[in-house]
Scaffold this motif. Structure first.
Motif, mmCIF file in Angstrom:
data_model
loop_
_atom_site.group_PDB
_atom_site.id
_atom_site.type_symbol
_atom_site.label_atom_id
_atom_site.label_comp_id
_atom_site.label_asym_id
_atom_site.label_seq_id
_atom_site.Cartn_x
_atom_site.Cartn_y
_atom_site.Cartn_z
ATOM 1 N N UNK A 33 -20.449 -55.435 -20.949
ATOM 2 C CA UNK A 33 -21.723 -54.716 -21.228
ATOM 3 C C UNK A 33 -21.603 -53.135 -20.636
ATOM 4 N N UNK A 91 -22.317 -50.922 -18.516
ATOM 5 C CA UNK A 91 -23.101 -50.884 -17.480
ATOM 6 C C UNK A 91 -22.744 -49.423 -16.872
ATOM 7 N N UNK A 127 -22.818 -46.578 -18.629
ATOM 8 C CA UNK A 127 -23.695 -45.688 -19.118
ATOM 9 C C UNK A 127 -25.038 -45.665 -18.578
ATOM 10 N N UNK A 128 -25.710 -46.950 -18.184
ATOM 11 C CA UNK A 128 -26.794 -47.204 -17.572
ATOM 12 C C UNK A 128 -26.804 -46.224 -15.954
ATOM 13 N N UNK A 149 -26.820 -42.743 -16.568
ATOM 14 C CA UNK A 149 -27.840 -42.063 -17.092
ATOM 15 C C UNK A 149 -28.993 -42.136 -15.887
ATOM 16 N N UNK A 150 -29.146 -42.986 -15.153
ATOM 17 C CA UNK A 150 -29.998 -43.004 -14.074
ATOM 18 C C UNK A 150 -29.769 -41.765 -13.088
ATOM 19 N N UNK A 195 -30.368 -36.617 -20.457
ATOM 20 C CA UNK A 195 -29.588 -37.422 -21.228
ATOM 21 C C UNK A 195 -30.022 -37.709 -22.480
ATOM 22 N N UNK A 215 -28.353 -38.363 -25.687
ATOM 23 C CA UNK A 215 -27.895 -39.140 -26.668
ATOM 24 C C UNK A 215 -26.318 -40.085 -25.904
ATOM 25 N N UNK A 216 -26.227 -41.215 -26.361
ATOM 26 C CA UNK A 216 -25.026 -41.685 -25.877
ATOM 27 C C UNK A 216 -24.548 -42.590 -27.168
ATOM 28 N N UNK A 217 -23.037 -42.549 -27.151
ATOM 29 C CA UNK A 217 -22.372 -42.910 -28.368
ATOM 30 C C UNK A 217 -21.462 -43.734 -27.738
ATOM 31 N N UNK A 218 -21.093 -44.881 -28.423
ATOM 32 C CA UNK A 218 -19.730 -45.664 -27.978
ATOM 33 C C UNK A 218 -18.979 -45.639 -29.240
#
Lengths: 429, 429
Positions: A18, A20, A22-23, A26-27, A36, A38-41
């Motif tokens: 998972x 985590x 990024x989360x 981002x926080x 923040x 965009x987020x890309x994987x």
């Protein structure tokens, strides 16, 4: 500053872990005033990673990657970004010494591929990684700041807290910050709460106000934008005062407080003990109370009376009441609370009886119907609830409501009325 | 088929919730032979969402979105995709009736903004959502298949399992597949298991074999790559046979089986009832058992005896044993099991006494020390465990071990030896 976070690694795209990282990032970044957006994987594939970088550079000022800094061939983040920025990699002696030291401390022989981890793009700032071998890196190119962070969550956090965030504070001293503060409530549904706070919600600007229901908790989150933490605190305090003027009696705690902890503290400071008689919650309320370290000081014990026989034998609910009123009834709840209090000898006792479903509901007694009673030396009272949700959700909501009722009684709230009935139709959200 | 998953929602970009939807979808889609190549998160912003769609369409054949199908103004996914594909939205009566029915079942008045949820893009396939009001949608446009899924995880899973995956099977019958099969074990630690299976692990190719420890369960996952489900099943069956030849006695179930369910089934088919006396687990074992629908048929009840007084008063553990041996001892565990069986009148009874910590440990009785006893008409036995982990992890592992011991007794395993001691030092992973 517009931020895009690129999390790399085929294991993410396979759903094996998972995200985590990024989360958390981002926080932390939002709190520091970064946007923040965009987020890309993307997997460990050079062509696709280049393409993703190309897109990110066009829509963000800061591009943060996590992962791909390890010693294997599959770790390509640093190499791709260096190539993208058209700079060479050089062997950084300080990093090399750190890697050497870390590995010898773990009694691991240094391998040739560890040299790869000591390579640093020309012109990059090294973010020392005291938790691992791969350092973080900051590379400015044209108008973009590339930040490369190691993938293991503990290393990423360490590098951010000790190196990256202090760097950002110096680099962007004038960014505003976002700060949040959460009020936790019990004994009220989300929609009733929204109605009571309607004026405040409609006229919100800064701080913003948002209501949530999560795991049987009702939350109010206040979020302020300001130029400093102090300013944000003042904004939040003002809004909190307004909110609590209206619904303060329902607030049991803040931020990381949990209801079992708060009930425990009330019991401790009043030197009182508690016991439960649980039917439909099957031991969950007691289990939640005993998740709190030190709870053996005030939890005396409980009975899970899952059958009428046990209700009668162990906690002395009368057979007549069980037959006449049924196990799911106000009368049985009250006898359970009084019975368990006597059997276990606690100061306060809480009982829960209801239908968790999915089967067994009738028109008169639907799934989700739960009676919760509380008894102490001053007498007993019972409240009726109707919860929505799955079996485990109903168990959770009923257990939380039981703890809420215990807290009310402990605080000697004015609602000590055995006739009171609450229909909690909102509980499913 | 190249897949991009777009998870939408400002709450994701703020780091307020973890993106479990993506992880789950990625796992499921990879298993079905799809190549999940990209994942993007974007906020509830029309311009940015359009831009993200534009990029996704260029690099993926299937674009899956999650979130943004709710009734509020902030929910824009369906509207943006319809606009992108240049199709109108129409009021779908079937969806409208479903929404109406769901809301009235919860006694919620239908609001004007619920109409928005019944709007469907022309030409889209509706994926019925039995768990919520927003249906999933499939819209084919040019060479792209857009799949829109609701954001709440339970709804997303329900729509995928009941509607989307069956649709994909029909639409893409010739995709190679990856199939997994999980064996669930109790009564053995991860490292002992790894040792016993060393030969198989070293020589693995297809299927692969992986060991995990999760929430007190020990799992063996076999994963086969094949051109058909049947071929994968054959590969898996062969490997399973090999594995079970070595460690079959520890296997209690497969895939979604849970230990409480399996114990429940054994009780049901033998027409036996169970009761627990819980000390350090504080009601968790009983709560786990009663998470299973229909468990009232075999769970009679339990006592959480969190104090010596309750151990003595309610389940008749002798004061002498408590004083001489201490509450955390084999002797007390045995008296608790026998006492609860008598007090509640169950066929089988399980007791748990130990130190969940973090405080209270001594050299002789460290945190994590747990005695679990089981009693039935044939007598009683006790096992000693030492679990690692936090307070809640120790509770969880002890509760799982207790259910494992109940299962062993129910199956009349040959290990009925009251002297037996297991040190489960591996339990922390």
């Amino acid at each position: 500053m517009r931020v895009e976070i690129i999390t790399t690694g085929t294991e993410l795209l396979l759903g094996e872990i998972i995200n985590t990282n990024f989360t958390w990032l981002a926080q932390e970044l939002n709190q520091r005033g970064f946007d923040v957006l965009y987020q890309t994987t993307v997997g460990d594939n050079p062509a696709r990673m280049k393409e993703v970088l190309d897109i990110a550079v066009k829509r963000a000022d800061i591009v943060i990657t996590s992962g791909g800094l390890g010693p294997t061939r599959g770790d390509i983040t640093k190499e791709i970004i260096a190539e993208y920025c058209n700079v060479d990699l050089y062997m950084n002696l300080e990093v090399w010494n750190h890697i050497h030291e870390m590995l010898s401390r773990r009694n691991i022989c240094i391998a040739t591929n560890n040299e790869k981890q000591a390579l640093v793009p020309s012109g990059a700032i090294v973010l020392h990684n005291e938790a691992g071998t791969a350092p973080g890196l900051v590379l400015e190119h044209d108008k973009t700041i590339f930040v490369m962070l190691p993938g293991p969550p503990f290393e990423l956090k360490t590098v951010c807290e000790k190196e990256l965030f202090p760097y950002f504070e110096q680099r962007f001293p004038h960014l505003g910050i976002i700060k949040s503060h959460t009020l936790k409530l019990r004994g009220i549904g989300e929609s009733n709460l929204a109605e009571m706070l309607d004026d405040i919600i409609v006229n919100q600007s800064n701080p913003t106000i948002a209501l949530y229901a999560r795991h049987g908790d009702i939350l109010i989150r206040l979020t302020a934008k300001a130029s400093s933490a102090e300013e944000a605190d003042v904004l939040i305090a003002g809004m909190q005062e307004k909110v609590e003027k209206t619904v303060g009696t329902y607030v049991y705690g803040y931020n990381h407080d949990t209801l079992p902890e708060v009930v425990g503290k009330e019991l401790l400071c009043r030197q009182k003990t508690i016991a439960f008689a649980e039917s439909c919650t099957g031991g969950l309320a007691t289990s939640m109370m005993t998740d709190v370290p030190g709870s053996s000081a005030y939890v005396k014990g409980s009975v899970v009376s899952y059958t009428d026989e046990v209700k009668n034998l162990v906690i002395h609910v009368s057979k007549t009441t069980l037959t006449k009123k049924g196990a799911v009834s106000e009368e049985v709840a009250l006898e359970m609370a009084e019975g368990i209090r006597e059997a276990i000898g606690s100061d306060i006792a809480v009982s829960i009886t209801g239908l968790a479903g999915p089967g067994g509901g009738t028109r008169k007694k639907p799934v989700g119907l739960v009676y919760i009673a509380v008894a102490d030396k001053n007498g007993s009272l019972c409240r009726k609830f109707v919860f929505n949700g799955t079996r485990t959700q109903i168990k959770q909501r009923a257990a939380m409501a039981a703890l809420g009722l215990a807290l009310d009684r402990l605080k000697e709230s004015p609602q000590n009325n055995s006739e009171e009935t609450i229909h909690d139709h909102d509980a499913e959200r």
